[in-house]
Write an enzyme that holds these catalytic residues in place. Sequence first.
Site, mmCIF file in Angstrom:
data_model
loop_
_atom_site.group_PDB
_atom_site.id
_atom_site.type_symbol
_atom_site.label_atom_id
_atom_site.label_comp_id
_atom_site.label_asym_id
_atom_site.label_seq_id
_atom_site.Cartn_x
_atom_site.Cartn_y
_atom_site.Cartn_z
ATOM 1 N N VAL A 149 0.839 -1.198 0.000
ATOM 2 C CA VAL A 149 0.000 0.000 0.000
ATOM 3 C C VAL A 149 0.872 1.245 0.000
ATOM 4 O O VAL A 149 1.807 1.366 0.784
ATOM 5 C CB VAL A 149 -0.948 0.007 1.215
ATOM 6 N N LYS A 150 0.542 2.158 -0.903
ATOM 7 C CA LYS A 150 1.253 3.422 -1.042
ATOM 8 C C LYS A 150 0.379 4.539 -0.484
ATOM 9 O O LYS A 150 -0.800 4.638 -0.815
ATOM 10 C CB LYS A 150 1.532 3.647 -2.533
ATOM 11 N N LEU A 151 0.964 5.360 0.395
ATOM 12 C CA LEU A 151 0.266 6.502 0.975
ATOM 13 C C LEU A 151 0.971 7.778 0.561
ATOM 14 O O LEU A 151 2.193 7.796 0.381
ATOM 15 C CB LEU A 151 0.276 6.405 2.507
#
Length: 95
Positions: free
Chosen positions: A84-86
Site C-alpha cells: 500500500v502506497k500513501l
Amino acid sequence: MKIFLDTADLSEIRRAADANLIDGITTNPSLVAKVAGDRDPKDLYLEICETVKGPVSAEVIGTDRNTMVVEGKKLAALHDNIVVKLPLTEDGLKA
C-alpha cells in the site's frame, strides 16, 4: 538493485515479466484509471498480482488519515503481493 515498472498496462507488464526484466510494479490511481476502463480497479490489481511474482504497489485515493487506513486495509487484503502506497502528507504519515 530491484527494478519496478511504473504502469498498470497489462500488456507492458506481461512483456516485462515474461522477459524477467522486473521485480515488481508501481502504480497510482491515474495509471489505473487510464487502463481500467469499465473494469473494477480491484480486478486489475488482482490480474497484475497474478502476472508479477514481486510487489505491486497500490495507492490510496483518500486524503484524510481514517480514509487512507480503511482504503489501505482493503487494498492489502486483495493479494499478498500488494504494497500500500500513501501520500507523503501529514495525514499520510499518521496513517
